[in-house]
Design a protein around this motif. Structure first.
Motif, PDB file in Angstrom:
ATOM      1  N   ASN A  21       9.478 -17.494  -4.405  1.00  0.00           N
ATOM      2  CA  ASN A  21       9.912 -16.112  -4.185  1.00  0.00           C
ATOM      3  C   ASN A  21       9.055 -15.139  -4.984  1.00  0.00           C
ATOM      4  OD1 ASN A  21      11.927 -16.905  -2.445  1.00  0.00           O
ATOM      5  ND2 ASN A  21      13.527 -16.909  -4.000  1.00  0.00           N
ATOM      6  N   LEU A  22       8.742 -15.490  -6.229  1.00  0.00           N
ATOM      7  CA  LEU A  22       7.876 -14.635  -7.044  1.00  0.00           C
ATOM      8  C   LEU A  22       6.495 -14.498  -6.412  1.00  0.00           C
ATOM      9  CD1 LEU A  22       8.723 -15.865 -10.663  1.00  0.00           C
ATOM     10  CD2 LEU A  22       9.276 -13.646  -9.666  1.00  0.00           C
ATOM     11  N   LEU A  23       5.964 -15.611  -5.917  1.00  0.00           N
ATOM     12  CA  LEU A  23       4.643 -15.569  -5.277  1.00  0.00           C
ATOM     13  C   LEU A  23       4.675 -14.758  -3.980  1.00  0.00           C
ATOM     14  CD1 LEU A  23       3.505 -19.250  -5.921  1.00  0.00           C
ATOM     15  CD2 LEU A  23       2.661 -17.196  -7.051  1.00  0.00           C
ATOM     16  N   GLU A  24       5.760 -14.888  -3.211  1.00  0.00           N
ATOM     17  CA  GLU A  24       5.899 -14.081  -1.990  1.00  0.00           C
ATOM     18  C   GLU A  24       5.967 -12.595  -2.329  1.00  0.00           C
ATOM     19  OE1 GLU A  24       9.427 -15.711  -0.161  1.00  0.00           O
ATOM     20  OE2 GLU A  24       8.245 -16.751   1.351  1.00  0.00           O
ATOM     21  N   ASN A  25       6.738 -12.268  -3.367  1.00  0.00           N
ATOM     22  CA  ASN A  25       6.836 -10.869  -3.794  1.00  0.00           C
ATOM     23  C   ASN A  25       5.482 -10.341  -4.244  1.00  0.00           C
ATOM     24  OD1 ASN A  25       9.549 -10.897  -3.261  1.00  0.00           O
ATOM     25  ND2 ASN A  25      10.159 -11.244  -5.377  1.00  0.00           N
ATOM     26  N   ASN A  26       4.725 -11.172  -4.942  1.00  0.00           N
ATOM     27  CA  ASN A  26       3.391 -10.772  -5.394  1.00  0.00           C
ATOM     28  C   ASN A  26       2.487 -10.500  -4.188  1.00  0.00           C
ATOM     29  OD1 ASN A  26       1.396 -10.232  -7.339  1.00  0.00           O
ATOM     30  ND2 ASN A  26       0.610 -12.315  -7.189  1.00  0.00           N
ATOM     31  N   ILE A  27       2.561 -11.342  -3.175  1.00  0.00           N
ATOM     32  CA  ILE A  27       1.766 -11.140  -1.953  1.00  0.00           C
ATOM     33  C   ILE A  27       2.164  -9.828  -1.282  1.00  0.00           C
ATOM     34  CG2 ILE A  27       1.384 -12.006   0.405  1.00  0.00           C
ATOM     35  CD1 ILE A  27       1.526 -14.862  -0.782  1.00  0.00           C
ATOM     36  N   SER A  28       3.464  -9.572  -1.205  1.00  0.00           N
ATOM     37  CA  SER A  28       3.936  -8.323  -0.595  1.00  0.00           C
ATOM     38  C   SER A  28       3.438  -7.108  -1.366  1.00  0.00           C
ATOM     39  CB  SER A  28       5.466  -8.289  -0.538  1.00  0.00           C
ATOM     40  OG  SER A  28       5.942  -9.310   0.289  1.00  0.00           O
ATOM     41  N   ARG A  29       3.484  -7.200  -2.709  1.00  0.00           N
ATOM     42  CA  ARG A  29       3.006  -6.090  -3.546  1.00  0.00           C
ATOM     43  C   ARG A  29       1.520  -5.845  -3.325  1.00  0.00           C
ATOM     44  NH1 ARG A  29       6.262  -7.687  -7.325  1.00  0.00           N
ATOM     45  NH2 ARG A  29       4.847  -9.184  -8.257  1.00  0.00           N
ATOM     46  N   ILE A  30       0.735  -6.918  -3.256  1.00  0.00           N
ATOM     47  CA  ILE A  30      -0.706  -6.785  -3.059  1.00  0.00           C
ATOM     48  C   ILE A  30      -1.000  -6.232  -1.664  1.00  0.00           C
ATOM     49  CG2 ILE A  30      -2.874  -8.066  -2.888  1.00  0.00           C
ATOM     50  CD1 ILE A  30      -1.785  -9.952  -5.077  1.00  0.00           C
ATOM     51  N   LYS A  31      -0.249  -6.649  -0.659  1.00  0.00           N
ATOM     52  CA  LYS A  31      -0.441  -6.113   0.700  1.00  0.00           C
ATOM     53  C   LYS A  31      -0.149  -4.614   0.737  1.00  0.00           C
ATOM     54  CE  LYS A  31       0.380 -10.215   3.531  1.00  0.00           C
ATOM     55  NZ  LYS A  31       1.273 -10.886   4.484  1.00  0.00           N
ATOM     56  N   GLU A  32       0.902  -4.212   0.023  1.00  0.00           N
ATOM     57  CA  GLU A  32       1.244  -2.783  -0.050  1.00  0.00           C
ATOM     58  C   GLU A  32       0.122  -2.011  -0.741  1.00  0.00           C
ATOM     59  OE1 GLU A  32       3.215   0.522   0.803  1.00  0.00           O
ATOM     60  OE2 GLU A  32       3.906  -1.458   1.417  1.00  0.00           O
ATOM     61  N   GLU A  33      -0.384  -2.584  -1.829  1.00  0.00           N
ATOM     62  CA  GLU A  33      -1.489  -1.940  -2.556  1.00  0.00           C
ATOM     63  C   GLU A  33      -2.727  -1.854  -1.662  1.00  0.00           C
ATOM     64  OE1 GLU A  33      -4.009  -2.547  -6.734  1.00  0.00           O
ATOM     65  OE2 GLU A  33      -2.495  -4.014  -6.170  1.00  0.00           O
ATOM     66  N   TYR A  34      -2.975  -2.908  -0.895  1.00  0.00           N
ATOM     67  CA  TYR A  34      -4.112  -2.926   0.015  1.00  0.00           C
ATOM     68  C   TYR A  34      -3.981  -1.809   1.066  1.00  0.00           C
ATOM     69  CZ  TYR A  34      -7.433  -4.584   3.509  1.00  0.00           C
ATOM     70  OH  TYR A  34      -8.476  -4.666   4.412  1.00  0.00           O
ATOM     71  N   SER A  35      -2.789  -1.678   1.647  1.00  0.00           N
ATOM     72  CA  SER A  35      -2.569  -0.645   2.670  1.00  0.00           C
ATOM     73  C   SER A  35      -2.794   0.756   2.100  1.00  0.00           C
ATOM     74  CB  SER A  35      -1.144  -0.733   3.226  1.00  0.00           C
ATOM     75  OG  SER A  35      -0.963  -1.941   3.900  1.00  0.00           O
ATOM     76  N   LYS A  36      -2.262   0.984   0.913  1.00  0.00           N
ATOM     77  CA  LYS A  36      -2.409   2.297   0.278  1.00  0.00           C
ATOM     78  C   LYS A  36      -3.874   2.592  -0.015  1.00  0.00           C
ATOM     79  CE  LYS A  36      -1.009   5.098  -3.673  1.00  0.00           C
ATOM     80  NZ  LYS A  36      -2.255   5.800  -3.626  1.00  0.00           N
ATOM     81  N   ASN A  37      -4.599   1.617  -0.555  1.00  0.00           N
ATOM     82  CA  ASN A  37      -6.018   1.822  -0.867  1.00  0.00           C
ATOM     83  C   ASN A  37      -6.863   1.966   0.389  1.00  0.00           C
ATOM     84  OD1 ASN A  37      -6.900   1.719  -3.854  1.00  0.00           O
ATOM     85  ND2 ASN A  37      -5.180   0.314  -3.703  1.00  0.00           N
ATOM     86  N   LEU A  79     -10.916  -2.000  -2.986  1.00  0.00           N
ATOM     87  CA  LEU A  79     -10.349  -2.670  -1.820  1.00  0.00           C
ATOM     88  C   LEU A  79     -10.836  -4.127  -1.738  1.00  0.00           C
ATOM     89  CD1 LEU A  79      -8.421  -1.774   0.390  1.00  0.00           C
ATOM     90  CD2 LEU A  79     -10.376  -1.375   1.863  1.00  0.00           C
ATOM     91  N   LYS A  80     -12.100  -4.375  -2.074  1.00  0.00           N
ATOM     92  CA  LYS A  80     -12.622  -5.746  -2.070  1.00  0.00           C
ATOM     93  C   LYS A  80     -11.917  -6.592  -3.136  1.00  0.00           C
ATOM     94  CE  LYS A  80     -17.089  -4.636  -0.115  1.00  0.00           C
ATOM     95  NZ  LYS A  80     -18.523  -4.492  -0.335  1.00  0.00           N
ATOM     96  N   ILE A  81     -11.670  -5.982  -4.301  1.00  0.00           N
ATOM     97  CA  ILE A  81     -10.959  -6.695  -5.371  1.00  0.00           C
ATOM     98  C   ILE A  81      -9.532  -7.015  -4.926  1.00  0.00           C
ATOM     99  CG2 ILE A  81      -9.993  -6.439  -7.693  1.00  0.00           C
ATOM    100  CD1 ILE A  81     -12.556  -4.831  -8.387  1.00  0.00           C
ATOM    101  N   ILE A  82      -8.888  -6.074  -4.259  1.00  0.00           N
ATOM    102  CA  ILE A  82      -7.523  -6.295  -3.764  1.00  0.00           C
ATOM    103  C   ILE A  82      -7.523  -7.395  -2.713  1.00  0.00           C
ATOM    104  CG2 ILE A  82      -5.606  -5.247  -2.510  1.00  0.00           C
ATOM    105  CD1 ILE A  82      -6.330  -2.595  -3.917  1.00  0.00           C
ATOM    106  N   GLU A  83      -8.534  -7.428  -1.855  1.00  0.00           N
ATOM    107  CA  GLU A  83      -8.642  -8.490  -0.854  1.00  0.00           C
ATOM    108  C   GLU A  83      -8.754  -9.859  -1.533  1.00  0.00           C
ATOM    109  OE1 GLU A  83     -12.045  -7.356   1.466  1.00  0.00           O
ATOM    110  OE2 GLU A  83     -10.868  -6.117   2.822  1.00  0.00           O
TER     111      GLU A  83
END
Length: 185
Positions: A21-37, A79-83
Motif C-alpha cells: 500500500n505504501l508503494l502504491e501510494n508512492n507511485i500515485s504521488r509520483i504520477k501526480e507530480e509527473y502530471s503537474k510538472n 520531468l526526466k527525474i520524475i520519470e
C-alpha cells in the motif's frame, strides 16, 4: 507446533499489505507530480514561444529570453527525474509483490511438506500396532515399551471361549470328578 507457526506466518504474509500500500501510494504521488510538472512544462514552452517572438522583435533582451529557455530546460530535466523515480517506484512495487508471492508460496510448500511428514508419522505409528487374529486375553507380553522386537519374541494370547487345564488330583478325589462339573481355578 511447527504447522501452527507456519499457518500463522502464512496468514500474516497474506493479510499484510502495508508495504504494498505504501508503494502504491508512492507511485500515485509520483504520477501526480509527473502530471503537474508536465503541465508546467507545456505552459513554460508556450511562454518560451511567446518570448522568442518578442525577442525576435527586440521587445525583450537576450537575458530575458534565456530565462524562459532555462525554465523549459529545468522543467524538462525535472520531468526526466520524475520519470526515473516513477520507474523505480514501479519496479520496487513489482519486486515487493513478487517477493510476497514467493514467500507465500514457500510457506504453502512448507505447510504441505509438514502435512506429508505428519501423515507419514501417523502411518508409521499405525504400522507399529500389533493385531491378533484371535480374540482373547494376553497372558504373556515380554516386550518392553520403546524396545525393538527381536526375532523370536512372542506374545501369548489365550482364547476366552474355552480353557483346557491339566491338573494332578489325588486318587481319592479323582473318583469324585465328573464331566461337566464346575470348578474354580
Amino acid at each position: 507446533i511447527s504447522l501452527e507457526d507456519l499457518n500463522t506466518k502464512l496468514i500474516d504474509v497474506t493479510d499484510d499489505n502495508s508495504n504494498l500500500n505504501l508503494l502504491e501510494n508512492n507511485i500515485s504521488r509520483i504520477k501526480e507530480e509527473y502530471s503537474k510538472n508536465l503541465e508546467d512544462l507545456n505552459v513554460a514552452k508556450e511562454e518560451q514561444k511567446k518570448a522568442e517572438s518578442l525577442y525576435k522583435e527586440n521587445v525583450i533582451s537576450k537575458a530575458e529570453y534565456d530565462k524562459y529557455v532555462t525554465k523549459v530546460n529545468d522543467l524538462s530535466s525535472k520531468l526526466k527525474i520524475i520519470e526515473l523515480n516513477l520507474k523505480d517506484a514501479s519496479d520496487n512495487y513489482t519486486e515487493s509483490k513478487k517477493q510476497k508471492n514467493e514467500k507465500k508460496l514457500s510457506l504453502e510448500r512448507q505447510i504441505e511438506s509438514l502435512n506429508l511428514d505428519i501423515e507419514s508419522f501417523n502411518n508409521k505409528i499405525e504400522d507399529t500396532k500389533i493385531y491378533s487374529s484371535i480374540g482373547g486375553i494376553v497372558t504373556k507380553f515380554p516386550i518392553e515399551e520403546s524396545r525393538k522386537t527381536l526375532n523370536g519374541d512372542s506374545i501369548i494370547i489365550h482364547s476366552i471361549e474355552s480353557y483346557e487345564m491339566t491338573s494332578l488330583v489325588s486318587q481319592e478325589n479323582a473318583v469324585l470328578i465328573k464331566e461337566g462339573q464346575k470348578s474354580i481355578i
